[in-house]
Design a protein around this motif. Structure first.
Motif, PDB file in Angstrom:
ATOM      1  N   ASP A   1       0.833  -1.220   0.000  1.00  0.00           N
ATOM      2  CA  ASP A   1       0.000   0.000   0.000  1.00  0.00           C
ATOM      3  C   ASP A   1       0.863   1.264   0.000  1.00  0.00           C
ATOM      4  O   ASP A   1       0.564   2.235  -0.700  1.00  0.00           O
TER       5      ASP A   1
ATOM      6  N   VAL B   1      -3.528   3.660   6.822  1.00  0.00           N
ATOM      7  CA  VAL B   1      -2.522   4.644   7.257  1.00  0.00           C
ATOM      8  C   VAL B   1      -1.289   3.913   7.802  1.00  0.00           C
ATOM      9  O   VAL B   1      -0.146   4.268   7.499  1.00  0.00           O
TER      10      VAL B   1
ATOM     11  N   ASN C   1      -6.453   6.403  18.745  1.00  0.00           N
ATOM     12  CA  ASN C   1      -5.900   5.655  17.598  1.00  0.00           C
ATOM     13  C   ASN C   1      -4.776   6.430  16.920  1.00  0.00           C
ATOM     14  O   ASN C   1      -3.780   5.852  16.487  1.00  0.00           O
TER      15      ASN C   1
ATOM     16  N   ASN D   1      -9.925   6.772  -1.155  1.00  0.00           N
ATOM     17  CA  ASN D   1     -11.126   6.117  -1.681  1.00  0.00           C
ATOM     18  C   ASN D   1     -11.233   6.341  -3.181  1.00  0.00           C
ATOM     19  O   ASN D   1     -10.793   7.372  -3.693  1.00  0.00           O
TER      20      ASN D   1
HETATM   21  N1  LIG Z   1      -6.668   3.234  -2.959  1.00  0.00           N
HETATM   22  C1  LIG Z   1      -6.199   2.160  -2.349  1.00  0.00           C
HETATM   23  O1  LIG Z   1      -5.419   1.359  -2.904  1.00  0.00           O
HETATM   24  C2  LIG Z   1      -6.575   1.921  -0.917  1.00  0.00           C
HETATM   25  C3  LIG Z   1      -5.790   1.077  -0.104  1.00  0.00           C
HETATM   26  C4  LIG Z   1      -6.162   0.899   1.220  1.00  0.00           C
HETATM   27  C5  LIG Z   1      -7.321   1.516   1.710  1.00  0.00           C
HETATM   28  N2  LIG Z   1      -8.064   2.308   0.894  1.00  0.00           N
HETATM   29  C6  LIG Z   1      -9.279   2.988   1.401  1.00  0.00           C
HETATM   30  O2  LIG Z   1      -8.930   3.763   2.533  1.00  0.00           O
HETATM   31  C7  LIG Z   1     -10.025   3.794   3.458  1.00  0.00           C
HETATM   32  C8  LIG Z   1      -9.503   3.451   4.859  1.00  0.00           C
HETATM   33  O3  LIG Z   1      -9.136   2.089   4.873  1.00  0.00           O
HETATM   34  P1  LIG Z   1      -8.625   1.396   6.244  1.00  0.00           P
HETATM   35  O4  LIG Z   1      -8.220   0.022   5.855  1.00  0.00           O
HETATM   36  O5  LIG Z   1      -7.640   2.269   6.923  1.00  0.00           O
HETATM   37  O6  LIG Z   1      -9.974   1.356   7.102  1.00  0.00           O
HETATM   38  P2  LIG Z   1     -10.058   1.199   8.682  1.00  0.00           P
HETATM   39  O7  LIG Z   1      -8.884   0.474   9.225  1.00  0.00           O
HETATM   40  O8  LIG Z   1     -11.426   0.656   8.940  1.00  0.00           O
HETATM   41  O9  LIG Z   1      -9.979   2.716   9.259  1.00  0.00           O
HETATM   42  C9  LIG Z   1     -11.050   3.601   9.044  1.00  0.00           C
HETATM   43  C10 LIG Z   1     -10.651   5.016   9.443  1.00  0.00           C
HETATM   44  O10 LIG Z   1     -11.755   5.871   9.122  1.00  0.00           O
HETATM   45  C11 LIG Z   1     -12.182   6.557  10.304  1.00  0.00           C
HETATM   46  N3  LIG Z   1     -13.636   6.714  10.221  1.00  0.00           N
HETATM   47  C12 LIG Z   1     -14.549   5.760   9.900  1.00  0.00           C
HETATM   48  N4  LIG Z   1     -15.792   6.284   9.887  1.00  0.00           N
HETATM   49  C13 LIG Z   1     -15.666   7.592  10.223  1.00  0.00           C
HETATM   50  C14 LIG Z   1     -16.603   8.669  10.401  1.00  0.00           C
HETATM   51  N5  LIG Z   1     -17.922   8.496  10.203  1.00  0.00           N
HETATM   52  N6  LIG Z   1     -16.111   9.873  10.749  1.00  0.00           N
HETATM   53  C15 LIG Z   1     -14.780  10.061  10.914  1.00  0.00           C
HETATM   54  N7  LIG Z   1     -13.839   9.083  10.764  1.00  0.00           N
HETATM   55  C16 LIG Z   1     -14.298   7.872  10.431  1.00  0.00           C
HETATM   56  C17 LIG Z   1     -11.753   5.673  11.450  1.00  0.00           C
HETATM   57  O11 LIG Z   1     -11.635   6.455  12.612  1.00  0.00           O
HETATM   58  P3  LIG Z   1     -11.626   5.818  14.094  1.00  0.00           P
HETATM   59  O12 LIG Z   1     -10.191   5.490  14.410  1.00  0.00           O
HETATM   60  O13 LIG Z   1     -12.198   6.897  14.924  1.00  0.00           O
HETATM   61  O14 LIG Z   1     -12.506   4.580  14.033  1.00  0.00           O
HETATM   62  C18 LIG Z   1     -10.392   5.178  10.929  1.00  0.00           C
HETATM   63  O15 LIG Z   1      -9.414   6.165  11.101  1.00  0.00           O
HETATM   64  C19 LIG Z   1     -11.060   2.782   2.956  1.00  0.00           C
HETATM   65  O16 LIG Z   1     -12.173   3.459   2.424  1.00  0.00           O
HETATM   66  C20 LIG Z   1     -10.330   1.991   1.883  1.00  0.00           C
HETATM   67  O17 LIG Z   1     -11.184   1.613   0.792  1.00  0.00           O
HETATM   68  C21 LIG Z   1      -7.721   2.518  -0.409  1.00  0.00           C
END
Ligand SMILES: NC(=O)c1ccc[n+]([C@@H]2O[C@H](COP(=O)([O-])OP(=O)(O)OC[C@H]3O[C@@H](n4cnc5c(N)ncnc54)[C@H](OP(=O)(O)O)[C@@H]3O)[C@@H](O)[C@H]2O)c1
Length: 273
Positions: free
Chosen positions: A107, A136, A159, A219
């Motif tokens: 990633d 992240v 977090n 996203n």
């Molecule tokens: N383009 C790519 O290749 C790629 C690769 C990886 C991921 N992504 C995308 O990146 C996004 C994050 O992925 P992830 O794996 O890190 O997900 P994750 O581990 O579930 O983390 C989600 C993050 O979003 C925050 N969040 C969720 N709902 C929220 C809301 N309503 N208001 C404010 N903050 C909110 C969470 O905050 P808390 O800590 O407060 O829960 C956490 O920081 C996903 O949509 C994924 O599709 C894209």
């Protein structure tokens, strides 16, 4: 076309039915002449280990792991690359010597490659990352190694604090605190939060944004455009969604499996359409 007979590849996640990875890998396969069967598998939330064990016991050779299993995947591996060890998160498996599972995290290199392609990143630039989840965790080491200063803004402060503690030995990383921040504005703002159900007023106080600030949304799904819509609303000059990151991270997985790095630019264009 070279045949990797009986070698299977797949992306595992939940949900995974809208994954673009099978399409991307099929385009890599056509481009390089390396044939591999690549499917998608929806994994019940409590069944990751047994499904992956079965896959590798049969004819599985390589896998991509997507949400919400990247941290579970880290504990599944027998060996890890340096970047996966540091991230404590894995998005790629490779079976080696027919007995070990190597875990990698592509990633970070995927994001860095796309930011470079877009001309969104420079050495020593200041980056605000919104979010502190698994994605992240995967990108911090490559961005810090590039020499950037990073600030984390997340809904749950605990977090972000955990991430800062884990990564501060690799570079300049801090919690975003608008009252004590010394820089005037961010060079780059990355959205790494998952789907918002509601309209958001402002992701970042506008005083930290200049006309040169670049915006990157990890996203890329068409039903998840809240950040991009905000970029349009504030009339940002430079912004992109995360489709390029997706293609680059896939390319580096392909490289781990086949030792060939596919070309990505025209595939990004195809997927953007
Ligand atoms: N383009 C790519 O290749 C790629 C690769 C990886 C991921 N992504 C995308 O990146 C996004 C994050 O992925 P992830 O794996 O890190 O997900 P994750 O581990 O579930 O983390 C989600 C993050 O979003 C925050 N969040 C969720 N709902 C929220 C809301 N309503 N208001 C404010 N903050 C909110 C969470 O905050 P808390 O800590 O407060 O829960 C956490 O920081 C996903 O949509 C994924 O599709 C894209």
């Amino acid at each position: 076309m070279f045949k990797n007979k009986n070698f299977n590849y797949a992306v595992f996640g939940n949900p995974v039915n809208h994954s673009k990875s099978p399409k991307i890998h099929s385009l890599f396969s056509q481009q390089t002449g390396i044939s591999h069967i690549y499917t998608s598998v929806n994994v019940p939330l409590d069944n990751f280990n047994s499904i992956l064990c079965n896959f590798f016991k049969k004819d599985g050779y390589g896998a991509n792991i997507t949400a919400p299993f990247k941290q579970e995947a880290y504990y599944f591996c027998d060996k890890l690359t340096k970047r996966a060890t540091i991230a404590k998160s894995v998005n790629t498996f490779k079976k080696i010597d027919n007995q070990y599972i190597l875990g990698d995290n592509t990633d970070g290199v995927g994001l860095l490659s796309d930011l470079t392609r877009l001309n969104f990143i420079k050495k020593k630039c200041s980056i605000l990352i919104i979010g502190a989840g698994g994605a992240v965790r995967g990108v911090l080491f490559p961005l810090l190694s590039f020499g950037c200063s990073i600030f984390i803004l997340n809904r749950t402060l605990l977090n972000s604090k955990k991430l800062v503690t884990q990564f501060q030995k690799y570079g300049d990383i801090n919690i975003f605190d608008e009252n004590s921040l010394k820089i005037k504005y961010f060079d780059l703002i990355i959205n790494a939060t998952s789907k918002f159900s509601e309209e958001k007023e402002d992701f970042v106080p506008l005083s930290f944004i200049s006309s040169k600030t670049c915006f990157y949304d990890m996203n890329y799904q068409i039903d998840n455009r809240v950040f991009i819509d905000w970029c349009l609303k504030i009339k940002a000059n430079f912004f992109s969604n995360g489709i390029g990151m997706l293609v680059f991270q896939a390319a580096y997985s392909f490289f781990l499996w086949h030792n060939v790095l596919p070309k990505t630019d025209y595939i990004i264009d195809i997927l953007k359409k």
